[in-house]
Design an enzyme around this catalytic site. Sequence first.
Site, mmCIF file in Angstrom:
data_model
loop_
_atom_site.group_PDB
_atom_site.id
_atom_site.type_symbol
_atom_site.label_atom_id
_atom_site.label_comp_id
_atom_site.label_asym_id
_atom_site.label_seq_id
_atom_site.Cartn_x
_atom_site.Cartn_y
_atom_site.Cartn_z
ATOM 1 N N ASP A 214 125.976 -38.947 32.005
ATOM 2 C CA ASP A 214 126.897 -38.899 33.143
ATOM 3 C C ASP A 214 128.237 -39.547 32.809
ATOM 4 O O ASP A 214 129.107 -39.646 33.665
ATOM 5 C CB ASP A 214 126.270 -39.593 34.358
ATOM 6 C CG ASP A 214 126.921 -39.191 35.665
ATOM 7 O OD1 ASP A 214 127.356 -38.035 35.780
ATOM 8 O OD2 ASP A 214 127.002 -40.042 36.579
ATOM 9 N N SER A 238 130.147 -36.776 41.512
ATOM 10 C CA SER A 238 129.125 -35.878 40.984
ATOM 11 C C SER A 238 128.363 -35.249 42.144
ATOM 12 O O SER A 238 127.960 -35.945 43.080
ATOM 13 C CB SER A 238 128.149 -36.633 40.087
ATOM 14 O OG SER A 238 128.816 -37.216 38.985
ATOM 15 N N GLN A 288 126.758 -29.994 34.903
ATOM 16 C CA GLN A 288 127.055 -30.738 36.120
ATOM 17 C C GLN A 288 128.210 -30.081 36.870
ATOM 18 O O GLN A 288 129.172 -29.628 36.257
ATOM 19 C CB GLN A 288 127.430 -32.185 35.802
ATOM 20 C CG GLN A 288 127.700 -33.038 37.030
ATOM 21 C CD GLN A 288 128.131 -34.449 36.662
ATOM 22 O OE1 GLN A 288 129.289 -34.685 36.359
ATOM 23 N NE2 GLN A 288 127.174 -35.372 36.663
#
Length: 296
Positions: A214, A238, A288
Amino acid sequence: MDINTPPDTAPEILVQGLVDLLDVEEIDTDLYRGKRQPGGVGRVFGGQVIAQALQAAQRSTNGPKIAHSLHAYFMRPGNEDFPIIFRVVRDFEGRSFATRRVIAMQQGQPILNMAASFQVPEEGLHHQDAMPDVPGPEELQSEAELRQEMIDEIPEKFRRHLLRARPIEIRPVQPRSWFRPTVRAPQQDSWFRLVAPIGNDAAMHRAILAYASDMTLLGTATLAHGVNWMTHNLQTASLDHALWLHEDFRADDWLLYACDSPWAGHARGFNRGRIYSRDGRLVASVAQEGLMRLRE
């Protein structure tokens, strides 16, 4: 370590702090507690929630099945003032595969839902994308060194956050400017690894990779627009996170994170990542979508 480095920033202590953070506590059957980040302020880092959720799922799954994929949705920002409770649901237990569902909660509200799949290791047909041809980590400066060089440009309110010692070292292949962003291709490559070695617990290495996956990913889509998280009217977060674990690896060895963004629109940016070991094996893939909203 430099003799002037404070004891609490020694590499071994930084890494042990991350290991402790991701070592979730079992408080009942299929119920786990994730610790708070010591000194954390404001919103919980998304990678921490993902990694702790993966650890909860791994704790509920007996060998020899190992995690090979996870798919998570962020619903609410986590709050650093509280621990996170993880409830695991055992949806499926087959001979070769098992599936777990994890709900991460704070103060009675879900902040993340995640599904994870596990497989008994077996051999099969194999192919992979080649690793990008980039300089090795020894030829590059770390993010910490690059930020130290621009210390005079860093506003006082950001210095503690940007200059603090971290358990994961990142060496960008294409360094970006945090204070004078320019439009460039939405692609970035970075080497990363833990700053000190850890043991051979493969589940912990997977959790640390989930945590690190991440980092740098969300900002890839912003590169094409000459903005970043310090742009005053840009809101980012996110929305989801998917990770596929292909091969064995060590998080305390150098790994190359090759990220690109093929699309952005409707206040969202889509990002992809490939993670390679030093010897060129594709060990993980990431995808993502993130919020990328310009406010008036």
